[in-house]
Scaffold this motif. Structure first.
Motif, short mmCIF file in Angstrom:
data_model
loop_
_atom_site.label_atom_id
_atom_site.label_comp_id
_atom_site.label_asym_id
_atom_site.label_seq_id
_atom_site.Cartn_x
_atom_site.Cartn_y
_atom_site.Cartn_z
N THR A 118 -6.45 7.62 -0.82
CA THR A 118 -8.09 8.32 -0.45
C THR A 118 -8.19 8.94 -1.41
O THR A 118 -7.42 9.29 -2.43
N TYR A 119 -9.23 9.82 -2.34
CA TYR A 119 -10.09 9.70 -3.03
C TYR A 119 -9.79 11.03 -3.40
O TYR A 119 -9.11 12.21 -3.28
N SER A 120 -10.67 11.44 -2.15
CA SER A 120 -10.79 13.31 -1.77
C SER A 120 -9.29 13.68 -1.07
O SER A 120 -9.86 14.75 -1.28
N LEU A 155 -1.70 1.05 2.15
CA LEU A 155 -2.64 2.68 1.75
C LEU A 155 -1.88 3.24 2.95
O LEU A 155 -1.68 2.49 4.47
N ARG A 156 -2.11 4.82 3.24
CA ARG A 156 -1.69 5.74 4.35
C ARG A 156 -2.75 6.14 4.48
O ARG A 156 -3.45 7.41 3.44
N PHE A 157 -3.23 6.80 5.64
CA PHE A 157 -4.26 7.46 5.85
C PHE A 157 -3.80 8.87 6.44
O PHE A 157 -2.53 10.03 6.57
N PRO A 158 -4.27 9.96 5.14
CA PRO A 158 -4.38 11.23 5.65
C PRO A 158 -3.91 12.01 7.37
O PRO A 158 -5.53 11.52 7.70
N GLY A 159 -3.29 12.32 7.32
CA GLY A 159 -3.52 12.80 8.32
C GLY A 159 -2.39 11.78 9.84
O GLY A 159 -1.81 11.83 10.25
N GLY A 160 -2.26 10.42 9.01
CA GLY A 160 -2.10 9.34 9.99
C GLY A 160 -2.26 8.63 10.81
O GLY A 160 -4.02 9.02 11.01
N SER A 161 -2.83 7.77 11.04
CA SER A 161 -3.19 7.04 12.21
C SER A 161 -3.93 7.16 13.21
O SER A 161 -4.70 6.75 13.66
N THR A 203 -9.34 2.38 11.66
CA THR A 203 -8.11 1.19 11.03
C THR A 203 -8.39 -0.23 11.12
O THR A 203 -8.07 -1.03 10.49
N ALA A 204 -9.34 -0.66 11.65
CA ALA A 204 -9.38 -2.25 12.32
C ALA A 204 -10.33 -2.29 10.73
O ALA A 204 -10.28 -3.49 10.13
N GLY A 234 -8.46 -5.71 3.73
CA GLY A 234 -7.10 -6.43 2.99
C GLY A 234 -5.95 -5.60 3.38
O GLY A 234 -5.20 -5.98 2.55
N TYR A 235 -6.00 -4.61 3.47
CA TYR A 235 -5.49 -3.35 3.65
C TYR A 235 -4.24 -3.47 4.36
O TYR A 235 -4.70 -4.10 5.54
N GLN A 236 -2.80 -3.15 4.41
CA GLN A 236 -1.59 -2.84 5.00
C GLN A 236 -1.32 -1.51 4.93
O GLN A 236 -1.18 -1.02 4.14
N TYR A 237 -1.89 -0.73 6.12
CA TYR A 237 -1.58 0.70 6.51
C TYR A 237 -0.03 1.37 6.47
O TYR A 237 0.36 0.27 7.28
N PHE A 238 0.46 1.88 6.39
CA PHE A 238 2.00 2.30 7.07
C PHE A 238 1.55 4.21 6.90
O PHE A 238 1.45 4.99 6.96
N ASP A 239 2.55 3.99 8.42
CA ASP A 239 2.56 5.22 8.75
C ASP A 239 3.99 5.72 8.02
O ASP A 239 4.59 5.49 7.75
N TRP A 240 4.80 6.98 9.48
CA TRP A 240 6.05 6.83 8.78
C TRP A 240 6.92 6.96 10.70
O TRP A 240 6.59 7.45 11.61
N ASN A 241 8.27 6.53 10.21
CA ASN A 241 9.25 6.73 11.23
C ASN A 241 9.66 7.80 11.10
O ASN A 241 10.77 8.38 12.82
N VAL A 242 9.79 8.66 10.22
CA VAL A 242 10.92 9.28 9.82
C VAL A 242 10.18 11.00 9.39
O VAL A 242 9.73 10.42 8.15
N SER A 243 10.09 11.65 9.97
CA SER A 243 9.28 12.67 9.13
C SER A 243 10.75 13.90 8.07
O SER A 243 11.51 14.57 9.02
N SER A 244 10.22 14.91 7.56
CA SER A 244 11.13 15.16 6.34
C SER A 244 11.33 16.62 6.70
O SER A 244 11.71 17.35 6.82
N THR A 245 9.79 17.40 7.32
CA THR A 245 9.42 18.07 8.06
C THR A 245 9.07 19.01 7.54
O THR A 245 8.31 20.01 7.02
N ASP A 246 9.00 18.00 5.71
CA ASP A 246 8.27 19.46 5.05
C ASP A 246 6.81 19.96 4.35
O ASP A 246 6.69 20.34 3.72
#
Length: 296
Positions: free
Chosen positions: A145-147, A182-188, A206-207, A213-225
């Motif tokens: 996202t831009y903002s 795309l990745r959602f700020p804060g996750g989906s 998300t819908a 036409g985007y594919q969005y990605f969360d994560w399955n490993v967090s660095s906890t940073d």
């Protein structure tokens, strides 16, 4: 003299009979072997034999060729199982560009690793230069996202797309393309979005993103940073390694932020230890493995 001629004639007749019998036997062997060739090999005779026996003389008949094909055939290539231990790590960096971006790029280049940067909007000349550098060094640019303003982007699906599209236009003007990832700020599955858009807003967003036409990605490993303003370096390393155990595909969440100095310190160690654990590194594309907390 008559006896000698008679013996010679008998010997010649016997020799002709032996040759005839031997020839019949050879033909019978070829015929039986050719009959045993699996039906699925038909139509692949010439190309496969040229690989199996490149020194075979030209003009061999199809029966002999088929026997050689059967002998060396090991199954069609597209049915081969995937390589054992094929583990892929996708390093992802959110919220940049920042004063840390070039340092991250240097570490990645030094270690021969490609990664994915989910960036936000900046119109400064420095920010645009960093977008270009990320792309020029072979890494993926993704829309974050831009903002990055939760109250703005999560009011409605339309508000989210409007903000994301603004970043798309900026990146297209700067690097020549719009991201498909795309990745959602804060996750989906973030809960903060409820304050501005209501309880079910993320399902709608998300819908809408998929519809665009985007594919969005969360994560399955967090660095906890992101769990502390400046997370302990060893905590970052341990978090990545422990969460990666038992996984073949990992999407690692890290942050590109000026003040997260321990992320920079931990990154070379994380890369080295993941390599030692059998991972290779790649950047995300629309068709890549994805991990989503919330599916539309």
């Amino acid at each position: 003299m008559g006896d000698q001629k008679r013996r010679a004639g008998i010997y010649l007749i016997g020799l002709m009979i032996s040759v005839s019998v031997a020839g019949c036997g050879t033909d019978q062997i070829h015929t039986e072997q050719a009959a045993q060739v699996p039906k699925q090999l038909s139509g692949k005779i010439v190309s496969e034999v040229s690989e199996v026996s490149p020194s075979a003389p030209a003009g061999d008949d199809k029966e002999i060729t088929a026997v050689e094909t059967r002998r060396f055939y090991s199954g069609p290539p597209h049915h081969s199982p995937p390589p054992v231990g094929n583990k892929i790590a996708y390093l992802t960096f959110d919220d940049g560009p920042s004063n840390s971006t070039r340092k991250i790029l240097h570490i990645l280049k030094t270690n021969g690793v490609t990664a994915t940067f989910f960036v936000i909007g900046t119109e400064t000349s420095e920010g645009k230069s960093l977008y270009k550098e990320i792309a020029a060094e072979g890494h993926a640019l993704g829309n974050h996202t831009y903002s990055h303003d939760y109250n703005r982007i999560y009011k409605s699906p339309e508000a989210f797309i409007k903000d994301a599209s603004r970043l798309d236009r900026l990146l297209e003007e700067t690097v020549g393309f719009r991201p498909e990832i795309l990745r959602f700020p804060g996750g989906s599955n973030n809960q903060v979005s409820r304050k501005s858009g209501g309880r079910g807003v993320m399902s709608k967003v998300t819908a809408k993103v998929k519809e665009q036409g985007y594919q969005y990605f969360d994560w399955n490993v967090s660095s906890t940073d992101a769990a502390a303003p400046v997370q302990d370096k060893d905590m970052i390393i341990d978090s990545v390694l422990s969460a990666s155990k038992g996984k073949k595909r990992i999407i690692v969440l890290m942050h590109d932020n000026t003040y997260k100095t321990t992320t920079l310190e931990a990154l070379p160690v994380v890369i080295r230890k993941l390599k030692a654990a059998g991972f290779r590194f790649d950047k995300l594309q629309k068709s890549s493995f994805t991990f989503q907390f919330l599916e539309p």
